[in-house]
Design a protein around this motif. Structure first.
Motif, PDB file in Angstrom:
ATOM      1  N   UNK A  73       0.957  -1.718  -0.265  1.00  0.00           N
ATOM      2  CA  UNK A  73       0.237   0.263   0.015  1.00  0.00           C
ATOM      3  C   UNK A  73       0.529   1.440   0.276  1.00  0.00           C
ATOM      4  N   UNK A  74       0.166   2.469  -0.273  1.00  0.00           N
ATOM      5  CA  UNK A  74       1.165   3.846  -1.169  1.00  0.00           C
ATOM      6  C   UNK A  74       0.769   4.401  -0.116  1.00  0.00           C
ATOM      7  N   UNK A  75       1.290   4.924   1.458  1.00  0.00           N
ATOM      8  CA  UNK A  75       0.686   5.924   2.007  1.00  0.00           C
ATOM      9  C   UNK A  75       1.722   7.027   2.783  1.00  0.00           C
ATOM     10  N   UNK A  76       0.575   8.011   2.581  1.00  0.00           N
ATOM     11  CA  UNK A  76       1.121   9.918   2.138  1.00  0.00           C
ATOM     12  C   UNK A  76       0.551  10.372   3.679  1.00  0.00           C
ATOM     13  N   UNK A  77       1.680  11.094   3.478  1.00  0.00           N
ATOM     14  CA  UNK A  77       0.139  12.320   5.373  1.00  0.00           C
ATOM     15  C   UNK A  77       1.454  13.555   4.574  1.00  0.00           C
ATOM     16  N   UNK A  78      -0.101  14.605   4.396  1.00  0.00           N
ATOM     17  CA  UNK A  78       0.356  15.755   4.169  1.00  0.00           C
ATOM     18  C   UNK A  78      -0.361  17.071   5.527  1.00  0.00           C
ATOM     19  N   UNK A  79       1.116  17.346   5.777  1.00  0.00           N
ATOM     20  CA  UNK A  79       0.399  18.984   6.941  1.00  0.00           C
ATOM     21  C   UNK A  79      -0.622  19.981   6.508  1.00  0.00           C
ATOM     22  N   UNK A  80      -1.279  20.010   6.593  1.00  0.00           N
ATOM     23  CA  UNK A  80      -2.340  21.408   6.276  1.00  0.00           C
ATOM     24  C   UNK A  80      -2.179  22.565   7.169  1.00  0.00           C
ATOM     25  N   UNK A  81      -1.954  22.378   8.712  1.00  0.00           N
ATOM     26  CA  UNK A  81      -1.541  23.236   9.660  1.00  0.00           C
ATOM     27  C   UNK A  81      -0.761  23.144  11.092  1.00  0.00           C
ATOM     28  N   UNK A  82       0.052  23.039  11.076  1.00  0.00           N
ATOM     29  CA  UNK A  82       0.588  22.909  12.848  1.00  0.00           C
ATOM     30  C   UNK A  82       1.099  24.175  13.353  1.00  0.00           C
ATOM     31  N   UNK A  83      -0.200  24.155  14.352  1.00  0.00           N
ATOM     32  CA  UNK A  83      -0.191  25.985  15.228  1.00  0.00           C
ATOM     33  C   UNK A  83      -0.750  25.216  17.047  1.00  0.00           C
ATOM     34  N   UNK A  84       0.597  24.792  17.390  1.00  0.00           N
ATOM     35  CA  UNK A  84       0.172  24.193  19.465  1.00  0.00           C
ATOM     36  C   UNK A  84      -1.204  25.122  19.667  1.00  0.00           C
ATOM     37  N   UNK A  85      -1.317  26.369  19.931  1.00  0.00           N
ATOM     38  CA  UNK A  85      -2.100  27.139  20.754  1.00  0.00           C
ATOM     39  C   UNK A  85      -3.397  26.912  19.557  1.00  0.00           C
ATOM     40  N   UNK A  86      -4.125  27.049  18.505  1.00  0.00           N
ATOM     41  CA  UNK A  86      -4.422  27.348  17.537  1.00  0.00           C
ATOM     42  C   UNK A  86      -5.529  25.326  16.679  1.00  0.00           C
ATOM     43  N   UNK A 106      -8.213  17.374  12.505  1.00  0.00           N
ATOM     44  CA  UNK A 106      -8.320  18.598  12.573  1.00  0.00           C
ATOM     45  C   UNK A 106      -8.257  18.233  13.724  1.00  0.00           C
ATOM     46  N   UNK A 107      -7.502  19.100  14.764  1.00  0.00           N
ATOM     47  CA  UNK A 107      -7.469  19.072  16.377  1.00  0.00           C
ATOM     48  C   UNK A 107      -7.459  20.462  16.230  1.00  0.00           C
ATOM     49  N   UNK A 108      -7.975  21.232  17.213  1.00  0.00           N
ATOM     50  CA  UNK A 108      -8.283  22.712  18.071  1.00  0.00           C
ATOM     51  C   UNK A 108      -7.670  22.419  19.179  1.00  0.00           C
ATOM     52  N   UNK A 109      -6.895  23.379  18.792  1.00  0.00           N
ATOM     53  CA  UNK A 109      -6.579  23.998  20.627  1.00  0.00           C
ATOM     54  C   UNK A 109      -5.546  22.545  20.950  1.00  0.00           C
ATOM     55  N   UNK A 110      -5.178  21.777  20.104  1.00  0.00           N
ATOM     56  CA  UNK A 110      -4.209  20.998  20.277  1.00  0.00           C
ATOM     57  C   UNK A 110      -3.814  20.483  22.032  1.00  0.00           C
ATOM     58  N   UNK A 111      -3.222  21.817  22.919  1.00  0.00           N
ATOM     59  CA  UNK A 111      -2.436  21.833  24.091  1.00  0.00           C
ATOM     60  C   UNK A 111      -3.726  21.245  24.994  1.00  0.00           C
ATOM     61  N   UNK A 112      -4.383  22.279  24.540  1.00  0.00           N
ATOM     62  CA  UNK A 112      -5.995  21.765  25.625  1.00  0.00           C
ATOM     63  C   UNK A 112      -6.768  20.960  24.130  1.00  0.00           C
ATOM     64  N   UNK A 113      -6.693  20.362  24.077  1.00  0.00           N
ATOM     65  CA  UNK A 113      -8.001  19.783  23.565  1.00  0.00           C
ATOM     66  C   UNK A 113      -9.157  19.791  23.348  1.00  0.00           C
ATOM     67  N   UNK A 114     -10.330  20.337  22.690  1.00  0.00           N
ATOM     68  CA  UNK A 114     -11.780  20.908  22.402  1.00  0.00           C
ATOM     69  C   UNK A 114     -12.467  20.480  21.829  1.00  0.00           C
ATOM     70  N   UNK A 115     -11.833  19.426  19.884  1.00  0.00           N
ATOM     71  CA  UNK A 115     -12.754  19.858  19.203  1.00  0.00           C
ATOM     72  C   UNK A 115     -12.037  18.843  17.958  1.00  0.00           C
ATOM     73  N   UNK A 116     -12.507  17.456  18.313  1.00  0.00           N
ATOM     74  CA  UNK A 116     -11.556  16.354  16.572  1.00  0.00           C
ATOM     75  C   UNK A 116     -12.686  15.854  15.449  1.00  0.00           C
TER      76      UNK A 116
END
Length: 269
Positions: A73-86, A106-116
């Motif tokens: 299988x071919x598996x690729x991962x693309x970073x769309x956004x990387x901001x720990x605070x947002x 997409x995980x919002x506010x990763x340091x204090x997870x609120x919405x996945x």
């Protein structure tokens, strides 16, 4: 329309423990660096089965290829956004002989997870037709989940389910809802409801099919929910038994340990 319901008891994963886990994961990721296509940990050990093939490491546009020994299988991962605070958002693409799957998380506010939020599409091989295509969305409102588990016993449940998933296919639609309640012994009682309906002219056909196969379908649904709860309890039980230092060591081990090649026909570990 058919509604399937079941309730299971699972180990609770409290907000502080989840925050600790996500913090350790992102700290480990951000401690790595790129050397050409290779990704290295802080101590210089290579992260196995991952190559940076485009862009800057952990920056929007960075593209990685993931591989496992013996896998085709071919598996690729693309970073769309990387901001720990947002928010942190990544897109995964899997291409196999049987299907192509594209999924965005997409995980919002990763340091204090609120919405996945998760969104995905799947299609069969070229020329397989519309029946081999589908899409889905899932949403886990962690703030609403914690609020629901904090309600007093006997209090009415929240109007909106904290965790939902919607699936669409040419033949029908399905909606999954999870509602947690606090239970004794550090556990949650989770009520699971699945609504299934056919689309357009197929609704009567789907209704008849579900009515005829009602008992096997309901047994299968209950079994699937129970199996998911067992898997959650095993994973969370192991997680809760680890200290922060143990967690760091385990994450590092998993990052640097190459996936063993499986003999032909052997089950995965």
């Amino acid at each position: 329309m058919t509604v399937l319901r079941h309730s299971v008891s699972v180990l609770a994963l409290e907000p502080d423990r989840l925050q600790e886990l996500t913090g350790l994961i992102f700290d480990l990721a951000e401690s790595t660096r790129a050397q050409g296509e290779e990704i290295l940990l802080e101590d210089g050990q290579p992260v196995e089965d991952v190559r940076l093939v485009e862009g800057r490491h952990l920056r929007p546009g960075a593209r990685y290829e993931l591989s496992e020994a013996g896998a085709t299988d071919q598996v690729a991962l693309l970073v769309r956004e990387w901001q720990r605070r947002s928010a942190i958002a990544v897109e995964q693409l899997l291409v196999s002989d049987d299907a192509t799957v594209r999924m965005t998380l997409r995980l919002r506010t990763p340091d204090r997870p609120r919405l996945l939020e998760v969104e995905g599409r799947v299609r069969g091989p070229e020329g397989s037709g519309a029946l081999r295509r589908g899409s889905g969305k899932a949403r886990l409102d962690l703030a609403a989940w914690w609020a629901a588990t904090g309600l007093a016993p006997g209090a009415p449940p929240a109007v909106r389910a904290p965790a939902t998933a919607r699936l669409k296919h040419r033949l029908g639609k399905a909606r999954l809802c999870l509602r947690p309640r606090r239970a004794d012994g550090g556990r949650w009682q989770v009520d699971v409801a699945l609504t299934v309906r056919g689309r357009w002219l197929l609704r009567p056909v789907a209704a008849v099919a579900l009515m005829v196969a009602g008992r096997p379908v309901r047994r299968g649904f209950r079994s699937a929910v129970e199996q998911a709860a067992d898997a959650w309890n095993r994973s969370v039980g192991e997680l809760l038994a680890l200290t922060p230092d143990d967690l760091r060591a385990e994450l590092k081990r998993q990052a640097t340990e190459r996936t063993p090649e499986q003999p032909m026909g052997a089950p995965p570990p």
